[in-house]
Motif scaffolding. Structure first.
Motif, mmCIF file in Angstrom:
data_model
loop_
_atom_site.group_PDB
_atom_site.id
_atom_site.type_symbol
_atom_site.label_atom_id
_atom_site.label_comp_id
_atom_site.label_asym_id
_atom_site.label_seq_id
_atom_site.Cartn_x
_atom_site.Cartn_y
_atom_site.Cartn_z
ATOM 1 N N GLN A 177 -7.042 -43.667 -8.153
ATOM 2 C CA GLN A 177 -5.733 -43.146 -8.533
ATOM 3 C C GLN A 177 -4.961 -42.631 -7.327
ATOM 4 O OE1 GLN A 177 -4.576 -43.530 -11.712
ATOM 5 N NE2 GLN A 177 -6.464 -44.721 -11.837
ATOM 6 N N SER A 178 -5.468 -42.863 -6.124
ATOM 7 C CA SER A 178 -4.797 -42.417 -4.914
ATOM 8 C C SER A 178 -3.526 -43.221 -4.685
ATOM 9 C CB SER A 178 -5.728 -42.571 -3.706
ATOM 10 O OG SER A 178 -6.887 -41.773 -3.854
ATOM 11 N N ARG A 179 -2.585 -42.602 -3.959
ATOM 12 C CA ARG A 179 -1.342 -43.307 -3.633
ATOM 13 C C ARG A 179 -1.613 -44.502 -2.732
ATOM 14 N NH1 ARG A 179 3.566 -40.669 -0.036
ATOM 15 N NH2 ARG A 179 4.914 -42.515 0.009
ATOM 16 N N TYR A 180 -2.550 -44.345 -1.795
ATOM 17 C CA TYR A 180 -2.934 -45.428 -0.897
ATOM 18 C C TYR A 180 -4.405 -45.775 -1.101
ATOM 19 C CZ TYR A 180 1.297 -43.856 1.537
ATOM 20 O OH TYR A 180 2.575 -43.472 1.839
ATOM 21 N N ASP A 181 -4.719 -47.067 -1.012
ATOM 22 C CA ASP A 181 -6.124 -47.474 -1.003
ATOM 23 C C ASP A 181 -6.766 -47.073 0.322
ATOM 24 O OD1 ASP A 181 -6.411 -49.024 -3.561
ATOM 25 O OD2 ASP A 181 -4.784 -50.180 -2.657
ATOM 26 N N VAL A 182 -6.090 -47.375 1.421
ATOM 27 C CA VAL A 182 -6.623 -47.095 2.763
ATOM 28 C C VAL A 182 -5.499 -46.629 3.675
ATOM 29 C CG1 VAL A 182 -7.762 -48.070 4.801
ATOM 30 C CG2 VAL A 182 -8.442 -48.845 2.514
ATOM 31 N N LEU A 183 -5.763 -45.547 4.411
ATOM 32 C CA LEU A 183 -4.923 -45.146 5.530
ATOM 33 C C LEU A 183 -5.749 -45.320 6.797
ATOM 34 C CD1 LEU A 183 -2.552 -42.191 6.076
ATOM 35 C CD2 LEU A 183 -4.452 -42.501 7.658
ATOM 36 N N ALA A 184 -5.216 -46.054 7.766
ATOM 37 C CA ALA A 184 -5.947 -46.325 8.998
ATOM 38 C C ALA A 184 -5.322 -45.603 10.179
ATOM 39 C CB ALA A 184 -5.989 -47.827 9.271
ATOM 40 N N MET A 207 -3.258 -58.439 0.215
ATOM 41 C CA MET A 207 -3.984 -58.596 -1.053
ATOM 42 C C MET A 207 -3.367 -57.766 -2.171
ATOM 43 S SD MET A 207 -8.003 -58.733 0.110
ATOM 44 C CE MET A 207 -7.895 -57.620 1.515
ATOM 45 N N GLY A 208 -2.229 -57.151 -1.882
ATOM 46 C CA GLY A 208 -1.600 -56.302 -2.880
ATOM 47 C C GLY A 208 -2.087 -54.879 -2.864
ATOM 48 N N GLY A 209 -2.879 -54.528 -1.849
ATOM 49 C CA GLY A 209 -3.365 -53.160 -1.722
ATOM 50 C C GLY A 209 -2.298 -52.245 -1.158
ATOM 51 N N LYS A 210 -2.526 -50.946 -1.311
ATOM 52 C CA LYS A 210 -1.598 -49.932 -0.811
ATOM 53 C C LYS A 210 -2.163 -49.364 0.485
ATOM 54 C CE LYS A 210 -2.421 -47.982 -4.662
ATOM 55 N NZ LYS A 210 -2.530 -46.989 -5.763
ATOM 56 N N ALA A 211 -1.418 -49.509 1.578
ATOM 57 C CA ALA A 211 -1.951 -49.130 2.883
ATOM 58 C C ALA A 211 -0.935 -48.326 3.681
ATOM 59 C CB ALA A 211 -2.354 -50.376 3.672
ATOM 60 N N ALA A 212 -1.466 -47.443 4.533
ATOM 61 C CA ALA A 212 -0.649 -46.663 5.459
ATOM 62 C C ALA A 212 -1.324 -46.677 6.818
ATOM 63 C CB ALA A 212 -0.473 -45.227 4.954
ATOM 64 N N ASP A 234 -0.418 -35.217 4.404
ATOM 65 C CA ASP A 234 -0.203 -35.506 2.986
ATOM 66 C C ASP A 234 -0.625 -36.936 2.654
ATOM 67 O OD1 ASP A 234 0.715 -32.969 2.517
ATOM 68 O OD2 ASP A 234 2.847 -33.509 2.588
ATOM 69 N N LYS A 235 -0.362 -37.873 3.571
ATOM 70 C CA LYS A 235 -0.779 -39.260 3.342
ATOM 71 C C LYS A 235 -2.307 -39.382 3.354
ATOM 72 C CE LYS A 235 3.323 -41.489 5.269
ATOM 73 N NZ LYS A 235 3.831 -42.352 6.364
ATOM 74 N N LEU A 236 -2.956 -38.660 4.255
ATOM 75 C CA LEU A 236 -4.420 -38.698 4.286
ATOM 76 C C LEU A 236 -5.007 -38.208 2.970
ATOM 77 C CD1 LEU A 236 -3.835 -38.703 7.527
ATOM 78 C CD2 LEU A 236 -6.168 -37.830 7.657
ATOM 79 N N ARG A 237 -4.454 -37.106 2.487
ATOM 80 C CA ARG A 237 -4.964 -36.549 1.227
ATOM 81 C C ARG A 237 -4.692 -37.480 0.051
ATOM 82 N NH1 ARG A 237 -2.060 -31.937 3.342
ATOM 83 N NH2 ARG A 237 -3.486 -30.515 4.432
ATOM 84 N N ALA A 238 -3.682 -38.350 0.195
ATOM 85 C CA ALA A 238 -3.305 -39.254 -0.893
ATOM 86 C C ALA A 238 -3.964 -40.630 -0.760
ATOM 87 C CB ALA A 238 -1.792 -39.416 -0.925
ATOM 88 N N SER A 239 -4.945 -40.754 0.136
ATOM 89 C CA SER A 239 -5.597 -42.041 0.391
ATOM 90 C C SER A 239 -7.038 -42.028 -0.094
ATOM 91 C CB SER A 239 -5.555 -42.365 1.888
ATOM 92 O OG SER A 239 -4.223 -42.367 2.370
ATOM 93 N N SER A 240 -7.453 -43.118 -0.711
ATOM 94 C CA SER A 240 -8.838 -43.209 -1.179
ATOM 95 C C SER A 240 -9.817 -43.211 -0.006
ATOM 96 C CB SER A 240 -9.016 -44.478 -2.013
ATOM 97 O OG SER A 240 -10.357 -44.613 -2.450
ATOM 98 N N ILE A 258 -9.992 -43.079 4.432
ATOM 99 C CA ILE A 258 -9.391 -42.928 5.756
ATOM 100 C C ILE A 258 -10.226 -43.764 6.715
ATOM 101 C CG2 ILE A 258 -8.589 -41.305 7.504
ATOM 102 C CD1 ILE A 258 -7.557 -40.849 4.555
ATOM 103 N N TYR A 259 -9.589 -44.692 7.427
ATOM 104 C CA TYR A 259 -10.300 -45.666 8.265
ATOM 105 C C TYR A 259 -9.972 -45.420 9.736
ATOM 106 C CZ TYR A 259 -11.701 -50.351 9.948
ATOM 107 O OH TYR A 259 -12.281 -51.402 10.609
ATOM 108 N N LEU A 260 -10.997 -45.180 10.554
ATOM 109 C CA LEU A 260 -10.840 -44.834 11.963
ATOM 110 C C LEU A 260 -11.326 -45.971 12.851
ATOM 111 C CD1 LEU A 260 -12.309 -41.206 11.735
ATOM 112 C CD2 LEU A 260 -9.919 -41.934 11.398
ATOM 113 N N GLU A 261 -10.539 -46.306 13.848
ATOM 114 C CA GLU A 261 -10.836 -47.419 14.754
ATOM 115 C C GLU A 261 -11.578 -46.935 15.995
ATOM 116 O OE1 GLU A 261 -8.155 -50.023 17.775
ATOM 117 O OE2 GLU A 261 -7.366 -49.844 15.733
ATOM 118 N N GLY A 262 -12.750 -47.501 16.251
ATOM 119 C CA GLY A 262 -13.559 -47.091 17.394
ATOM 120 C C GLY A 262 -12.895 -47.300 18.729
ATOM 121 N N TYR A 263 -12.025 -48.299 18.836
ATOM 122 C CA TYR A 263 -11.342 -48.565 20.103
ATOM 123 C C TYR A 263 -10.519 -47.374 20.584
ATOM 124 C CZ TYR A 263 -12.163 -53.659 20.075
ATOM 125 O OH TYR A 263 -12.717 -54.910 20.116
#
Length: 335
Positions: free
Chosen positions: A3-10, A73-78, A149-155, A157-162
């Motif tokens: 039910q999150s606003r975003y599926d993934v925030l990267a 794919m129709g996902g919600k991303a930030a 606020d976007k982080l809290r609204a994301s299912s 949180i995806y962090l890039e090792g680079y």
């Protein structure tokens, strides 16, 4: 379904990718390590770009490719990433927003130029990346906090090792993970590259054990992280450290680990192997969207290998076929 606003925030390096065909002889003459990523300065970026064959330019960066795949794919991303207040920065911003990703990080003023990754692709589909990080490396804890606020609204949180080279980014990652945990959301990390693991092994191990719920890596990266040549031992150890781990194994597919549970997923058929750029990024797109939509580990893994197979069948790190249709053809319902 989440039910999150975003599926993934990267959170990652905001980079303009330049992809060009190359020969092994060209790599050798330029001193470019084959199949890996090496960092270069702005002067070197300018001279190498001038020597490369004509190529394809697009907004990119590992985590940006992942959220682009999710959006396709129709996902919600930030996305959180730093560009400069220059022409390439404007191109990156326009491109990532145009594909449906929410991106509002303020551009850097009076600093280094927008990052670019010069990717030389040899006939065996290996990509050799020379990266000028420029403004991309300057993501800070303040940038993360500004999008709290976007982080809290994301299912997830995806962090890039680079992005892990600078202390400011490390603090930002910990802050992002703490915000996610406080909001009951999951934090994912990709190890990104073997060189990243070698540079940051101790810090990665600490981050993984204390702040990461979902870990993504390939076989070489996961064995390097745990300093073992035994893949099964690395699987056992990562199952102890994180809730879920997804380990890609090229033509062998992927292994998904949750505690003592190990799920093997066969590689998806590939029409032709053209360019491996973005294979891990698009695997992450499918896998993370599957988890965000509460699918089983097996179905999430299948989504990952389907997305990876599509991306390596053509030049570039953005899909050219409707990924959602491919996923549905594989018997997986995203709705």
């Amino acid at each position: 379904m989440s039910q999150s606003r975003y599926d993934v925030l990267a959170v990652g390096n905001a980079i303009v990718d330049v992809l060009s065909p190359a020969t092994d002889a060209f790599l050798e003459s330029q001193g470019i390590p084959k199949g890996a990523m090496n960092l270069i300065d702005e002067e070197r970026a300018t001279s190498l770009y001038a020597d490369m064959q004509p190529g394809k330019e697009a907004s990119g960066g590992s985590a940006a490719n992942t959220v682009a795949g999710i959006a396709s794919m129709g996902g919600k991303a930030a996305y959180i990433g730093k560009v400069a207040d220059d022409q390439l920065g404007e191109i990156f911003t326009h491109d990532i927003r145009a594909i449906g990703v929410d991106f509002d990080t303020p551009p850097l003023k009076n600093g280094p130029a927008t990052a670019r990754c010069l990717i030389n692709v040899t006939p065996d589909a290996q990509r050799s990346m020379s990266t000028f990080l420029g403004a991309a490396a300057l993501v800070t804890e303040e940038d993360v906090a500004a999008d709290a606020d976007k982080l809290r609204a994301s299912s997830i949180i995806y962090l890039e090792g680079y992005l892990f080279d600078r202390e400011e980014a490390k603090r930002g990652y910990v802050h992002a993970a703490e915000l996610a945990a406080a909001a009951g959301k999951r934090t994912a990390l990709t190890l990104s590259d073997l060189f990243c693991v070698d540079r940051h092994r101790a810090a990665f191990r600490h981050l993984v054990a204390n702040h990461i719920d979902i870990l993504l890596a390939n076989e070489a990266e996961i064995t390097a992280l745990y300093e073992t040549e035994d893949f099964d031992e690395a699987v056992r150890l990562v199952g102890r450290d994180v809730g879920v781990a997804a380990i890609t194994r090229s033509e062998k597919g992927a292994v998904i680990v949750r505690g003592d549970e190990v799920v093997s997923v066969a590689a998806a058929p590939v029409s032709q192997l053209v360019d491996t750029t973005g294979a891990g990024d698009l695997f992450a797109a499918g896998f993370l969207l599957g988890l965000a939509r509460d699918l089983s580990l097996e179905d999430a893994g299948k989504m990952g290998v389907i997305c990876a197979a599509e991306i390596i069948s053509h030049f570039g790190a953005r899909p050219e076929t409707d990924l959602k249709s491919l996923i549905e053809a594989g018997g997986i319902d995203l709705e």
